[in-house]
Scaffold this active site. Structure first.
Site, PDB file in Angstrom:
ATOM      1  N   ASP A 133     -45.491 -47.113-100.128  1.00 48.10           N
ATOM      2  CA  ASP A 133     -46.211 -47.822 -99.076  1.00 48.10           C
ATOM      3  C   ASP A 133     -45.934 -47.055 -97.776  1.00 48.10           C
ATOM      4  O   ASP A 133     -44.841 -47.141 -97.201  1.00 48.10           O
ATOM      5  CB  ASP A 133     -45.687 -49.260 -99.006  1.00 48.10           C
ATOM      6  N   GLU A 147     -69.596 -56.924-102.447  1.00 45.07           N
ATOM      7  CA  GLU A 147     -68.602 -56.868-103.537  1.00 45.07           C
ATOM      8  C   GLU A 147     -69.002 -55.790-104.537  1.00 45.07           C
ATOM      9  O   GLU A 147     -70.184 -55.569-104.793  1.00 45.07           O
ATOM     10  CB  GLU A 147     -68.486 -58.240-104.200  1.00 45.07           C
ATOM     11  N   LYS A 171     -51.579 -48.630 -87.805  1.00 45.66           N
ATOM     12  CA  LYS A 171     -50.280 -48.357 -87.172  1.00 45.66           C
ATOM     13  C   LYS A 171     -50.307 -46.922 -86.623  1.00 45.66           C
ATOM     14  O   LYS A 171     -51.140 -46.631 -85.767  1.00 45.66           O
ATOM     15  CB  LYS A 171     -49.155 -48.596 -88.175  1.00 45.66           C
ATOM     16  N   ARG A 219     -57.635 -52.537 -87.852  1.00 43.04           N
ATOM     17  CA  ARG A 219     -56.735 -53.301 -88.719  1.00 43.04           C
ATOM     18  C   ARG A 219     -57.299 -53.271 -90.134  1.00 43.04           C
ATOM     19  O   ARG A 219     -58.451 -53.637 -90.349  1.00 43.04           O
ATOM     20  CB  ARG A 219     -56.652 -54.759 -88.270  1.00 43.04           C
ATOM     21  N   THR A 266     -51.553 -49.229 -94.344  1.00 41.59           N
ATOM     22  CA  THR A 266     -52.463 -49.875 -93.413  1.00 41.59           C
ATOM     23  C   THR A 266     -53.124 -48.748 -92.626  1.00 41.59           C
ATOM     24  O   THR A 266     -52.693 -47.592 -92.680  1.00 41.59           O
ATOM     25  CB  THR A 266     -51.717 -50.808 -92.432  1.00 41.59           C
ATOM     26  N   TYR A 321     -72.543 -58.867 -97.347  1.00 43.52           N
ATOM     27  CA  TYR A 321     -71.654 -58.927 -98.519  1.00 43.52           C
ATOM     28  C   TYR A 321     -71.820 -57.657 -99.340  1.00 43.52           C
ATOM     29  O   TYR A 321     -72.937 -57.151 -99.478  1.00 43.52           O
ATOM     30  CB  TYR A 321     -71.988 -60.144 -99.398  1.00 43.52           C
TER      31      TYR A 321
HETATM   32  N1  DSN Z   1     -45.839 -56.566 -89.659  1.00 46.80           N
HETATM   33  C1  DSN Z   1     -45.754 -55.141 -89.841  1.00 46.80           C
HETATM   34  C2  DSN Z   1     -44.656 -54.545 -89.036  1.00 46.80           C
HETATM   35  O1  DSN Z   1     -44.515 -54.946 -87.907  1.00 46.80           O
HETATM   36  O2  DSN Z   1     -43.943 -53.684 -89.510  1.00 46.80           O
HETATM   37  C3  DSN Z   1     -45.643 -54.756 -91.249  1.00 46.80           C
HETATM   38  O3  DSN Z   1     -46.425 -55.550 -92.055  1.00 46.80           O
END
Ligand code: DSN
Length: 478
Positions: free
Chosen positions: A241, A66, A273, A279, A270, A64
């Protein structure tokens, strides 16, 4: 790491798991086999490096932590401090940001951290201060409404879902649509492009506290300089974003007006991607919002995931290497080759092409819904996802679009020639699939008819296309 070491590491890990629950070990091995065999065109997915994957499977998961680096609510966080500080340093250097917060567990968490940081920065509210002392998830519905009243129904202007925006940018069923009085901007019906004059007009009328830019299904660049000017003209905080295109920013494909970091007050992303990490999520900002952003845990987040922060540090270090810029450029080159191949064969593409990592096919041109097309492609070994197109008559469930993206196949090493071959396979399936009927003989938006011989032949060609580009070539699970 030597290729042999990678193989030994994954084999040993599976052997240990198999000793406790063999079905989990089997599922992990099966997932690798499935990913190796499928032509993965899901625009939001990728393949993280062995080093990134291995950095997640360890005892950091037991800790943990925090709080933030050097200011924890738990003792014994010195090693977590090391990896969190490293991940933040790599993120700052990679994106040229003055502050990076690497704790968010996902994209929505990163966005919630940003929303609350902006609210705390901009709005004087005793209810908000009270809420900051608790986890957001503990708030009752009555608490939410009191909070919202006190915050004065703050306004958010973001891109609409059917134009390619994301559900966390104010879509009603998402918490962002409940937190904010939300309005959205769309795209020009004739071109499919963002019309900045219309965005400015909406901003003037609506006067949002937050202007959000970013997308999950818009196949073009966004001019963040213009968006910032619009935000400034109405006193809005400008948030971007960049989850989908963070890899293109990291790889310096998107620079100048198209790099969000110098233009936005706050940037979320994120990490899994186009950035090709584990992730997770991340927030970048300037010094003005840094203190509020660092309150993400416990305001919005539960305890950080130190094992994932370790993997973020590894992946961000990889993205700082010179070859990542080459990778990012190849993602876009491949998307353009795929778009050109589809256009040449008669497909209709939203905006007529792409200048990022994704292509949105309007499959109504083939007489199909997105759901029919998605399933027919899947039967043929091609993994995509259905997606709304602007003003979609089939709604968000059936849709009229298929979204495809190139980050994953580019990681495997496929190039322009393979993208053209992929366009041929997609076109073959879509042009040979016809809408089916339900049990009562009525037209169905889900059922479809595709000759199994066509699906089998395309599946074989897709597998052949992948053969020269093995996934995780060093990993032999035996
Ligand atoms: N689920 C993602 C996507 O496929 O674009 C975005 O959150």
């Amino acid at each position: 790491m030597s290729r042999n070491a990678e193989s030994t590491a994954f084999r040993s890990a599976l052997e240990v798991v198999r000793g406790v629950e063999p079905r989990v070990a089997d599922a992990i091995a099966a997932e690798l086999a499935d990913q190796r065999e499928s032509l993965k065109l899901i625009a939001s997915e990728n393949y993280a490096s062995p080093a990134t994957l291995l950095a997640m499977g360890n005892w950091f998961s037991d800790k943990y932590a925090e709080g933030t680096v050097g200011r924890r609510f738990y003792a014994g966080c010195q090693n977590v401090d090391t990896v969190e500080a490293l991940a933040a340093e790599h993120a700052r250097e990679l994106f040229g940001a003055s502050h990076a917060y690497v704790q968010p567990h996902s994209g929505i968490d990163a966005n919630l951290v940003a929303f609350w940081a902006i609210l705390a920065d901009r709005v004087e509210s005793p209810a908000l201060r009270k809420a900051q002392a608790r986890q957001v998830n503990d708030l009752t519905e009555a608490d939410w409404f009191a909070l919202r009243r006190e915050l004065g129904n703050q306004r958010m202007l973001g891109m609409s879902l059917d134009a390619g925006g994301h559900l966390t940018h104010g879509f009603r069923p998402n918490i962002s649509g409940k937190m904010f009085d939300q309005r959205s901007y769309g795209t020009d019906p004739a071109t499919g492009l963002i019309d900045y004059d219309r965005v400015a007009e909406a901003a003037r009328e609506f006067k949002p506290l937050i202007l959000v830019a970013g997308y999950s299904a818009y196949p073009r660049k966004v001019n963040f300089r213009i968006m910032r000017e619009i935000a400034d003209s109405v006193g809005a905080t400008f948030m971007v974003d960049m989850a989908h295109f963070a890899g293109l920013v990291a790889g310096k494909v998107f620079t100048g007006d198209f790099d969000p970091v110098p233009h936005a007050h706050i940037v979320t992303t994120t990490t899994h991607k186009s950035l090709r990490g584990p992730r997770g999520g991340m927030v970048l900002c300037g010094p003005e919002l840094a203190d509020q952003v660092d309150r993400g845990c416990p305001m919005v987040l539960g305890g950080p995931l130190p094992h994932v922060m370790a993997a973020k540090a590894v992946a961000l270090a990889e993205a700082r290497r010179p070859d990542f810029a080459d990778y990012a450029q190849r993602i876009v080159d491949n998307a353009q080759a795929l778009a050109d191949g589809l256009l040449r064969r008669g497909a209709t593409l939203v905006t007529g092409g792409t200048d990022n990592h994704l292509v949105l096919i309007d499959v109504s041109g083939y007489g199909l819904t997105g759901r029919q097309a998605e399933q027919a492609l899947l039967d043929s070994g091609i993994v995509t996802n259905r997606n709304s197109v602007p003003q979609d008559p089939n709604g968000a469930w059936y849709t009229s679009g298929i979204r495809i993206g190139t980050p994953a196949l580019t990681t495997r090493g496929l190039g322009a020639a393979e993208m053209d071959a992929t366009a041929e396979l997609i076109h073959t399936v879509l042009s040979q699939t016809t809408p089916g009927t339900g049990p009562d003989g009525a037209p169905s938006k889900a059922k479809y008819v595709l000759d199994p011989a066509v699906a089998e032949s395309v599946g074989k060609q897709a597998a052949d296309l992948l053969t020269p580009f093995p996934l995780y070539p060093a990993v032999d699970l035996g």
